[in-house]
Every structure is written in C-alpha cells, then in structure tokens.
Design an enzyme around this catalytic site. Sequence first.
Site, PDB file in Angstrom:
ATOM      1  N   ASP A 102      29.893  54.215 130.377  1.00  0.00           N
ATOM      2  CA  ASP A 102      29.482  54.741 131.833  1.00  0.00           C
ATOM      3  C   ASP A 102      28.673  55.911 131.563  1.00  0.00           C
ATOM      4  OD1 ASP A 102      31.714  53.243 132.742  1.00  0.00           O
ATOM      5  OD2 ASP A 102      33.239  54.735 132.314  1.00  0.00           O
TER       6      ASP A 102
HETATM    7  N1  URA Z   1      35.733  52.319 129.110  1.00  0.00           N
HETATM    8  C1  URA Z   1      35.515  53.448 130.050  1.00  0.00           C
HETATM    9  O1  URA Z   1      36.203  53.358 130.730  1.00  0.00           O
HETATM   10  N2  URA Z   1      34.385  53.722 129.882  1.00  0.00           N
HETATM   11  C2  URA Z   1      33.202  53.287 129.089  1.00  0.00           C
HETATM   12  O2  URA Z   1      31.967  53.819 129.161  1.00  0.00           O
HETATM   13  C3  URA Z   1      33.514  52.404 127.970  1.00  0.00           C
HETATM   14  C4  URA Z   1      34.880  51.947 127.766  1.00  0.00           C
END
Ligand code: URA
Length: 235
Positions: A102
């Site tokens: 993310d």
């Molecule tokens: N899980 C998440 O919630 N975000 C990420 O970026 C990677 C794994």
Amino acid sequence: MRLAKYLAHAGAASRRAAEGLVRAGRVTVGGEVVRDPARDVDDDSAVALDGAPVAGPEARVVYALHKPEGVVSTARDPGGRATVVGLVPDEDRRLYPVGRLDADTTGLLLLTNDGELAHRLTHPSFEVPKTYVAVVEHPPVDELALRALREGIELEDGVTAPARARRLAPDRLELTVHEGRKRQVRRMCAAVGHPALTLQRVRLGPLRLGDLAPGAHRRLTGAEVERLRQATAPR
Ligand code: URA
C-alpha cells in the site's frame, strides 16, 4: 532454452558451431563443463565459453527497495505520485514491482525484469512467507488477539490462512502471512481491535529488509536470487 541455441543467440557462434564448442568441453554452466548441447539454460545459468561469461540477450536482475511511505507500487500513477519504479533507475531495463505494498506501507519490495520469478513470488500457490511489523492502536495486544490472528480471521473476502503472530512490544506486532490479499494485514489487525498505525514489510521469503535506508535500493546477488528461486520451487 537449449545451451547451443543460447550461445548462438548471444553471438558466441553459429548454432552448429556452438554444438561443436559444447561437445569439445569448452563451455561451462555454473562452473561445470557441460557436453550436452541440449542442456536447458537461461540468463541466470552462468554460461561461460573458454572461461569467459556469455551474457544472454537480456540479463535478469532483481533489486531490493526499501519503499518509503507515500510512494505507489505501480509502474505509473495517473495521479502523478512518485512510483517505486522511479526510485530504481535502470536505463537498460524495464523493471516491474513484484507484488504491491500500500502507499502508506513501507519496507521490502522487489523490482525485476524477470516475469517468471515475479509470478512465482506473488502467486499464492507458491506460499512465499511475508513478514510485517505493525505498530497498532489500543495496546496492549493480548493473547486472545494473537490466537485469532494465528488461527484465521473472518474477513469480507473469506477466512485468512493460519499466520504466525507475535508481540514485539505492547503496541507492536510481527505477522507472517502467505497470502497477499488487498490490505490484508491491515484488515487482520483491525479485525482484532488493533488497527495498524504503521506497517512495514521486513521479510520476503529468504530476504530481509536489513539496514537498507528508506528510499534506498540494492541489486541482489546471484546467490540471493538463487535462494529466492528455491523458495518458489513448486512443492
Ligand atoms: N498487507 C497490507 O495490509 N498492506 C500491505 O501493503 C501489505 C500487506
């Protein structure tokens, strides 16, 4: 591809001459003499002729990046935000991120021009473990929450597979998951009453983030790439 064809593609000799070179014992693969022109090789096989490395049409590379916050894991962002690809300049190759983090997640992200390896690292059937450290709200995280994370959490897209979960501090969790659903770790933390304030990926299969500074990258060594391949070998 076949060893003789590989040599020919690399411009070392014609296909027929390449077969002769191989049979004459002048070609090594990974340091060992190979006399079979049909031996299967690729750009990572360390092919050499008379001791000199023979480069394939496009050498495969893998970079480890410490993705900083606010940078997106796509090759291009319509909104004009900085991308992980922009952080790893490589004029010779077109690189792609291996999976996604993310925008607000930091940590270890790989970039490569090796589509096969990228597929294996992201496809759930290969079950490559990914470890995250989350700083969470509403400490302390209790045993009940840890147990729920380990056993599986009911999310809107199904129950999560068993995960490893441990408390590093009252407000700090380490979670190892084998799946890669959208915002999965954040949703898991929120589901047990501890939304993540920050999330960092510290490990991907055999690779650790280590002391790579935020925004910095490094090219993986041949041995590291080999370990990654082994981690994705079909079970
Ligand atoms: N899980 C998440 O919630 N975000 C990420 O970026 C990677 C794994």
